[in-house]
Design a protein around this motif. Structure first.
Motif, PDB file in Angstrom:
ATOM      1  N   GLU A 318       2.251   6.886  -2.110  1.00 25.63           N
ATOM      2  CA  GLU A 318       1.660   5.780  -1.358  1.00 25.63           C
ATOM      3  C   GLU A 318       2.715   4.863  -0.750  1.00 25.63           C
ATOM      4  O   GLU A 318       2.403   4.033   0.115  1.00 25.63           O
ATOM      5  N   THR A 319       3.983   4.995  -1.163  1.00 26.87           N
ATOM      6  CA  THR A 319       5.059   4.163  -0.607  1.00 26.87           C
ATOM      7  C   THR A 319       5.835   4.886   0.493  1.00 26.87           C
ATOM      8  O   THR A 319       6.864   4.384   0.951  1.00 26.87           O
ATOM      9  N   CYS A 320       5.382   6.052   0.928  1.00 24.53           N
ATOM     10  CA  CYS A 320       6.128   6.880   1.872  1.00 24.53           C
ATOM     11  C   CYS A 320       5.592   6.697   3.299  1.00 24.53           C
ATOM     12  O   CYS A 320       4.374   6.676   3.514  1.00 24.53           O
ATOM     13  N   MET A 333       3.763   2.920   5.499  1.00 27.92           N
ATOM     14  CA  MET A 333       3.525   2.995   4.057  1.00 27.92           C
ATOM     15  C   MET A 333       2.078   2.624   3.747  1.00 27.92           C
ATOM     16  O   MET A 333       1.503   1.739   4.370  1.00 27.92           O
ATOM     17  N   GLY A 334       1.476   3.319   2.796  1.00 33.98           N
ATOM     18  CA  GLY A 334       0.114   3.018   2.366  1.00 33.98           C
ATOM     19  C   GLY A 334      -0.947   3.761   3.135  1.00 33.98           C
ATOM     20  O   GLY A 334      -2.059   3.955   2.621  1.00 33.98           O
ATOM     21  N   ASP A 396      10.800   7.487   1.879  1.00 30.66           N
ATOM     22  CA  ASP A 396      10.161   6.877   0.704  1.00 30.66           C
ATOM     23  C   ASP A 396      11.182   6.001  -0.033  1.00 30.66           C
ATOM     24  O   ASP A 396      12.073   6.515  -0.718  1.00 30.66           O
ATOM     25  N   ALA A 398      10.805   4.395  -2.675  1.00 27.08           N
ATOM     26  CA  ALA A 398      10.671   4.569  -4.129  1.00 27.08           C
ATOM     27  C   ALA A 398      11.245   5.893  -4.598  1.00 27.08           C
ATOM     28  O   ALA A 398      11.416   6.108  -5.797  1.00 27.08           O
ATOM     29  N   GLN A 426      12.999  -3.913   1.269  1.00 28.01           N
ATOM     30  CA  GLN A 426      12.321  -2.780   0.626  1.00 28.01           C
ATOM     31  C   GLN A 426      12.111  -3.028  -0.861  1.00 28.01           C
ATOM     32  O   GLN A 426      11.051  -2.721  -1.411  1.00 28.01           O
ATOM     33  N   GLU A 429       9.253  -5.401  -1.223  1.00 26.98           N
ATOM     34  CA  GLU A 429       7.954  -4.752  -1.032  1.00 26.98           C
ATOM     35  C   GLU A 429       7.536  -3.955  -2.262  1.00 26.98           C
ATOM     36  O   GLU A 429       6.342  -3.840  -2.567  1.00 26.98           O
ATOM     37  N   LEU A 430       8.525  -3.394  -2.974  1.00 21.90           N
ATOM     38  CA  LEU A 430       8.238  -2.641  -4.202  1.00 21.90           C
ATOM     39  C   LEU A 430       8.148  -3.528  -5.426  1.00 21.90           C
ATOM     40  O   LEU A 430       7.891  -3.041  -6.532  1.00 21.90           O
TER      41      LEU A 430
END
Length: 445
Positions: A318-320, A333-334, A396, A398, A426, A429-430
């Motif tokens: 979901e973070t890609c 992303m999402g 991604d 993550a 980034q 956001e994570l």
């Protein structure tokens, strides 16, 4: 009182051991006698029970039944202990007359084999016996010869083949050539005598092994095997599909979600979740990483050059974000959530995402915008069909996305994987900038 209870009481009062070593010179050891029903003529006969211990092995119960009315008799043995933790396999190289006289305990769940003759006595085809190697061969010969007269009348060819096999079995019994005797018992309660005990017998190989699930089921131990597996929660998760109740995101009716932990080769574990609604038929699936956020972000670039590239497995977290420079396309992303599918499946999901939006290709869309998007959908379809070469990029932060390397573990000439340090934005956001898992102190009270 049962025979075993009577023997226990007698042993307790007399001060003697219940299980005494098996010995031909022991004249004091007397079997218990019980009147019991003969299953041949249905009159009463006598069953004799002897509790004994085989040297360098374990305790067994030897039972013998004889009927004075019809002269029918039967003997068998039972293990006096429980099923062992492991199965056992005995392999004996029979080269002498002394080897033929070795004592053998063969339980009913044991398999006896002679590879040189392609001969096998399967499990549960005979009762447990206390005998010798020669005795096992004699029982096999008696069983084969029993119906030979009838076979000669009904099927002469089969009778001839069995006669030939009996002749070869007799030659083994007379030791015309050495052979191998194998006794395999998943219960671990069979035994082949070692006359040199406690020293090692060079002709006898004893192997202990872990029972397979099929062997455990054959012995009635399914519950025990399941209990052993359940002791490891991680292993239980890997082998089980978990199900929990939820509500359908479309109609809000009660639905169920299935969840499974899957190991992706050359990558990591992921959690696949699928929801199906019986009321409206809505189906969704989502993939989440089963591990932590990686120390570095990952940028994966694939140059699509062949239709076979469409079959590559792909994990999009979901973070890609996804980018196709030649089509001037970027998916943030999402969008689409987590997906575990093929490259073709992901591109089709992107196409459906564009076509499903009424503000892009529907009645509410502007003509100029709709024309551009129709052109984009057509070019994307050419990529799916393998008629257009493009670069497919997955970024991604993550580090939890994956694109299959069809040459693994070798390098893929069309696939490039880059690791990079995440930027502050980034990490923000994570949610990593405010996360501190080490080097902190608990405030004093």
């Amino acid at each position: 009182m049962s025979a075993l209870g009577a023997l226990e009481a007698a042993a307790g009062s007399g001060g003697t051991a219940l299980f005494r070593p098996l010995s031909a010179e022991d004249g004091e050891q007397r079997p218990a006698e019980i009147e019991s029903l003969c299953m041949n003529c249905y009159r009463n006969g006598v069953t004799r029970l002897l509790l004994t211990r085989i040297p360098f092995f374990k305790e067994i119960i030897v039972s013998s039944f004889a009927c004075n009315s019809c002269s029918w008799s039967n003997t068998e043995i039972q293990s006096a202990g429980r099923i062992q933790e492991q199965g056992v396999c005995y392999s004996l190289a029979v080269t002498s007359r002394q080897d033929m006289d070795r004592e053998v305990v063969k339980t009913e769940c044991a398999t006896a084999r002679i590879p040189e003759l392609d001969f096998e006595i399967p499990a549960f085809t005979q009762k447990g016996v206390l005998t010798t190697i020669e005795g096992i061969i004699d029982r096999a010969l008696a069983g084969l010869e029993q119906d030979q007269p009838l076979r000669r009348e009904t099927d002469e060819e089969v009778a001839r083949k069995i006669e030939e096999f009996i002749r070869r079995l007799r030659q083994l019994k007379e030791l015309h050539s050495p052979f191998t005797f194998i006794l395999d018992d998943p219960s671990g309660n069979s035994f082949v005598e070692n006359p040199h005990a406690p020293r090692k017998d060079e002709a006898l190989v004893v192997t202990h092994y872990r029972r397979s699930p099929q062997q455990a089921a054959m012995l009635g131990l399914e519950g025990e095997e399941v209990a052993e597996k359940a002791a490891d929660p991680a292993e239980e998760l890997r082998n089980e599909v978990l199900q929990f109740n939820t509500n359908c995101p479309e109609c809000n009716a009660p639905a169920s979600t299935n969840m499974k932990l899957v190991q992706i080769p050359h990558f990591k574990e992921v959690i696949i979740m699928a929801t199906a609604c019986d009321s409206c038929g809505h189906r969704t699936n989502e993939v989440k990483s089963g591990g932590a956020i990686e120390p570095q972000g990952t940028r994966i670039t694939l140059r699509i050059t062949d239709p076979s590239d469409m079959t590559r497995d792909i994990l999009k977290s979901e973070t890609c974000s996804v980018e196709i420079p030649e089509l001037e396309f970027e998916l943030g992303m999402g969008a689409l959530g987590g997906k575990f599918t093929t490259l073709e499946g992901l591109l089709k999901d992107i196409r459906e995402l564009v076509e499903r939006n009424p503000f892009t290709l529907g009645d509410s869309s502007a003509p100029s915008k709709a024309e551009k998007l129709q052109e984009f959908v057509g070019r994307l379809q050419e990529v799916i069909e393998g008629r257009r070469n493009v670069h497919f990029i997955m970024d991604d932060p993550a580090g939890n996305s994956y694109l299959q390397n069809v040459y693994a573990p070798e390098e893929d000439p069309e696939l490039r994987v880059e690791r990079y340090e995440r930027s502050f934005d980034q990490n923000e956001e994570l949610g990593l900038n405010d996360m501190k898992t080490e080097g902190y102190e608990t405030p004093a009270r």
